[in-house]
Design a protein around this motif. Structure first.
Motif, PDB file in Angstrom:
ATOM      1  N   LEU A 288       0.824  -1.210   0.000  1.00 54.76           N
ATOM      2  CA  LEU A 288       0.000   0.000   0.000  1.00 54.76           C
ATOM      3  C   LEU A 288       0.859   1.261   0.000  1.00 54.76           C
ATOM      4  O   LEU A 288       0.595   2.206  -0.748  1.00 54.76           O
ATOM      5  N   VAL A 289       1.899   1.270   0.810  1.00 53.66           N
ATOM      6  CA  VAL A 289       2.806   2.427   0.859  1.00 53.66           C
ATOM      7  C   VAL A 289       3.493   2.628  -0.488  1.00 53.66           C
ATOM      8  O   VAL A 289       3.622   3.760  -0.968  1.00 53.66           O
ATOM      9  N   ILE A 290       3.918   1.555  -1.114  1.00 56.69           N
ATOM     10  CA  ILE A 290       4.587   1.662  -2.422  1.00 56.69           C
ATOM     11  C   ILE A 290       3.625   2.200  -3.470  1.00 56.69           C
ATOM     12  O   ILE A 290       3.969   3.103  -4.235  1.00 56.69           O
ATOM     13  N   ILE A 291       2.404   1.680  -3.497  1.00 56.45           N
ATOM     14  CA  ILE A 291       1.423   2.137  -4.488  1.00 56.45           C
ATOM     15  C   ILE A 291       1.073   3.608  -4.275  1.00 56.45           C
ATOM     16  O   ILE A 291       1.044   4.391  -5.231  1.00 56.45           O
ATOM     17  N   LEU A 292       0.826   3.993  -3.022  1.00 53.40           N
ATOM     18  CA  LEU A 292       0.492   5.398  -2.758  1.00 53.40           C
ATOM     19  C   LEU A 292       1.671   6.325  -3.051  1.00 53.40           C
ATOM     20  O   LEU A 292       1.485   7.441  -3.534  1.00 53.40           O
ATOM     21  N   GLY A 293       2.886   5.860  -2.783  1.00 57.61           N
ATOM     22  CA  GLY A 293       4.070   6.656  -3.105  1.00 57.61           C
ATOM     23  C   GLY A 293       4.224   6.869  -4.603  1.00 57.61           C
ATOM     24  O   GLY A 293       4.554   7.962  -5.058  1.00 57.61           O
ATOM     25  N   LEU A 294       3.976   5.816  -5.385  1.00 55.42           N
ATOM     26  CA  LEU A 294       4.059   5.946  -6.842  1.00 55.42           C
ATOM     27  C   LEU A 294       2.982   6.878  -7.379  1.00 55.42           C
ATOM     28  O   LEU A 294       3.230   7.673  -8.292  1.00 55.42           O
ATOM     29  N   LEU A 295       1.781   6.787  -6.813  1.00 54.86           N
ATOM     30  CA  LEU A 295       0.712   7.703  -7.239  1.00 54.86           C
ATOM     31  C   LEU A 295       1.052   9.148  -6.897  1.00 54.86           C
ATOM     32  O   LEU A 295       0.804  10.058  -7.684  1.00 54.86           O
ATOM     33  N   ARG A 296       1.624   9.374  -5.726  1.00 57.22           N
ATOM     34  CA  ARG A 296       2.012  10.733  -5.320  1.00 57.22           C
ATOM     35  C   ARG A 296       3.121  11.262  -6.235  1.00 57.22           C
ATOM     36  O   ARG A 296       3.104  12.414  -6.652  1.00 57.22           O
ATOM     37  N   TRP A 297       4.088  10.400  -6.560  1.00 57.40           N
ATOM     38  CA  TRP A 297       5.193  10.795  -7.423  1.00 57.40           C
ATOM     39  C   TRP A 297       4.674  11.183  -8.805  1.00 57.40           C
ATOM     40  O   TRP A 297       5.110  12.161  -9.401  1.00 57.40           O
ATOM     41  N   ARG A 298       3.698  10.412  -9.310  1.00 53.20           N
ATOM     42  CA  ARG A 298       3.110  10.706 -10.617  1.00 53.20           C
ATOM     43  C   ARG A 298       2.324  12.016 -10.571  1.00 53.20           C
ATOM     44  O   ARG A 298       2.383  12.839 -11.471  1.00 53.20           O
ATOM     45  N   ARG A 299       1.557  12.224  -9.495  1.00 51.79           N
ATOM     46  CA  ARG A 299       0.740  13.423  -9.343  1.00 51.79           C
ATOM     47  C   ARG A 299       1.622  14.680  -9.286  1.00 51.79           C
ATOM     48  O   ARG A 299       1.274  15.714  -9.846  1.00 51.79           O
ATOM     49  N   ASP A 300       2.754  14.588  -8.604  1.00 54.42           N
ATOM     50  CA  ASP A 300       3.617  15.754  -8.459  1.00 54.42           C
ATOM     51  C   ASP A 300       4.167  16.237  -9.791  1.00 54.42           C
ATOM     52  O   ASP A 300       4.514  17.405  -9.929  1.00 54.42           O
ATOM     53  N   GLY A 301       4.242  15.370 -10.790  1.00 56.59           N
ATOM     54  CA  GLY A 301       4.767  15.760 -12.088  1.00 56.59           C
ATOM     55  C   GLY A 301       3.720  16.288 -13.051  1.00 56.59           C
ATOM     56  O   GLY A 301       4.060  16.829 -14.102  1.00 56.59           O
ATOM     57  N   LEU A 302       2.439  16.137 -12.701  1.00 54.56           N
ATOM     58  CA  LEU A 302       1.371  16.606 -13.592  1.00 54.56           C
ATOM     59  C   LEU A 302       1.200  18.109 -13.483  1.00 54.56           C
ATOM     60  O   LEU A 302       1.373  18.692 -12.413  1.00 54.56           O
ATOM     61  N   SER A 303       0.828  18.736 -14.587  1.00 52.27           N
ATOM     62  CA  SER A 303       0.604  20.177 -14.538  1.00 52.27           C
ATOM     63  C   SER A 303      -0.795  20.473 -13.995  1.00 52.27           C
ATOM     64  O   SER A 303      -1.737  19.719 -14.181  1.00 52.27           O
ATOM     65  N   VAL A 304      -0.881  21.587 -13.291  1.00 51.59           N
ATOM     66  CA  VAL A 304      -2.130  21.993 -12.644  1.00 51.59           C
ATOM     67  C   VAL A 304      -2.991  22.720 -13.666  1.00 51.59           C
ATOM     68  O   VAL A 304      -2.508  23.566 -14.423  1.00 51.59           O
ATOM     69  N   ASP A 305      -4.295  22.415 -13.687  1.00 46.82           N
ATOM     70  CA  ASP A 305      -5.191  23.093 -14.621  1.00 46.82           C
ATOM     71  C   ASP A 305      -5.512  24.498 -14.094  1.00 46.82           C
ATOM     72  O   ASP A 305      -5.380  24.782 -12.902  1.00 46.82           O
ATOM     73  N   PRO A 306      -5.932  25.417 -14.977  1.00 44.04           N
ATOM     74  CA  PRO A 306      -6.174  26.810 -14.582  1.00 44.04           C
ATOM     75  C   PRO A 306      -7.231  26.970 -13.486  1.00 44.04           C
ATOM     76  O   PRO A 306      -7.097  27.854 -12.632  1.00 44.04           O
ATOM     77  N   ALA A 307      -8.256  26.126 -13.476  1.00 39.86           N
ATOM     78  CA  ALA A 307      -9.282  26.249 -12.437  1.00 39.86           C
ATOM     79  C   ALA A 307      -8.692  25.947 -11.057  1.00 39.86           C
ATOM     80  O   ALA A 307      -9.028  26.631 -10.072  1.00 39.86           O
ATOM     81  N   GLU A 308      -7.813  24.979 -10.982  1.00 43.19           N
ATOM     82  CA  GLU A 308      -7.161  24.649  -9.707  1.00 43.19           C
ATOM     83  C   GLU A 308      -6.262  25.794  -9.251  1.00 43.19           C
ATOM     84  O   GLU A 308      -6.197  26.114  -8.066  1.00 43.19           O
ATOM     85  N   LEU A 309      -5.576  26.430 -10.205  1.00 46.03           N
ATOM     86  CA  LEU A 309      -4.733  27.571  -9.848  1.00 46.03           C
ATOM     87  C   LEU A 309      -5.569  28.733  -9.318  1.00 46.03           C
ATOM     88  O   LEU A 309      -5.169  29.400  -8.371  1.00 46.03           O
ATOM     89  N   GLN A 310      -6.725  28.969  -9.920  1.00 43.71           N
ATOM     90  CA  GLN A 310      -7.595  30.042  -9.434  1.00 43.71           C
ATOM     91  C   GLN A 310      -8.083  29.757  -8.027  1.00 43.71           C
ATOM     92  O   GLN A 310      -8.162  30.664  -7.200  1.00 43.71           O
ATOM     93  N   MET A 311      -8.421  28.510  -7.758  1.00 41.76           N
ATOM     94  CA  MET A 311      -8.875  28.161  -6.411  1.00 41.76           C
ATOM     95  C   MET A 311      -7.738  28.282  -5.401  1.00 41.76           C
ATOM     96  O   MET A 311      -7.967  28.648  -4.248  1.00 41.76           O
ATOM     97  N   SER A 312      -6.511  28.021  -5.821  1.00 41.43           N
ATOM     98  CA  SER A 312      -5.373  28.091  -4.912  1.00 41.43           C
ATOM     99  C   SER A 312      -4.935  29.520  -4.644  1.00 41.43           C
ATOM    100  O   SER A 312      -4.310  29.795  -3.620  1.00 41.43           O
ATOM    101  N   ALA A 313      -5.246  30.417  -5.548  1.00 38.34           N
ATOM    102  CA  ALA A 313      -4.815  31.812  -5.410  1.00 38.34           C
ATOM    103  C   ALA A 313      -5.790  32.578  -4.518  1.00 38.34           C
ATOM    104  O   ALA A 313      -6.436  33.524  -4.943  1.00 38.34           O
TER     105      ALA A 313
END
Length: 86
Positions: A28-53
């Motif tokens: 479980l730790v390995i799978i979640l770590g790989l998913l987190r690693w993949r997520r960190d490399g994805l670009s954020v969409d503009p709607a997410e950036l607006q919500m974060s700002a």
């Protein structure tokens, strides 16, 4: 007739259960770590950036990170959130 039997002691049932739980948690730790690693490399969409700002600090940080026209990744966004205290 003598039988040459080597007796092997089976592992304790509780020990087998503990080993199974540890192997499952490790998977479980390995799978979640790989998913987190993949997520960190994805670009954020503009709607997410607006919500974060939502704060002036985040607005400045996002504008500085996207100034060159390159997309910001989720890993970078997480670092910006940590720096701005969100």
């Amino acid at each position: 007739m003598s039988k040459d039997v080597t007796s092997k002691k089976p592992l304790n049932v509780q020990l087998q259960g503990l080993i199974g739980i540890l192997v499952g948690m490790l998977a479980l730790v390995i799978i979640l770590g790989l998913l987190r690693w993949r997520r960190d490399g994805l670009s954020v969409d503009p709607a997410e950036l607006q919500m974060s700002a939502s704060t002036p600090c985040m607005v400045q940080a996002i504008n500085a990170a996207t100034a060159g026209g390159k997309p910001i990744t989720y890993g970078q966004l997480d670092k910006l959130k940590a720096r701005c205290g969100q």
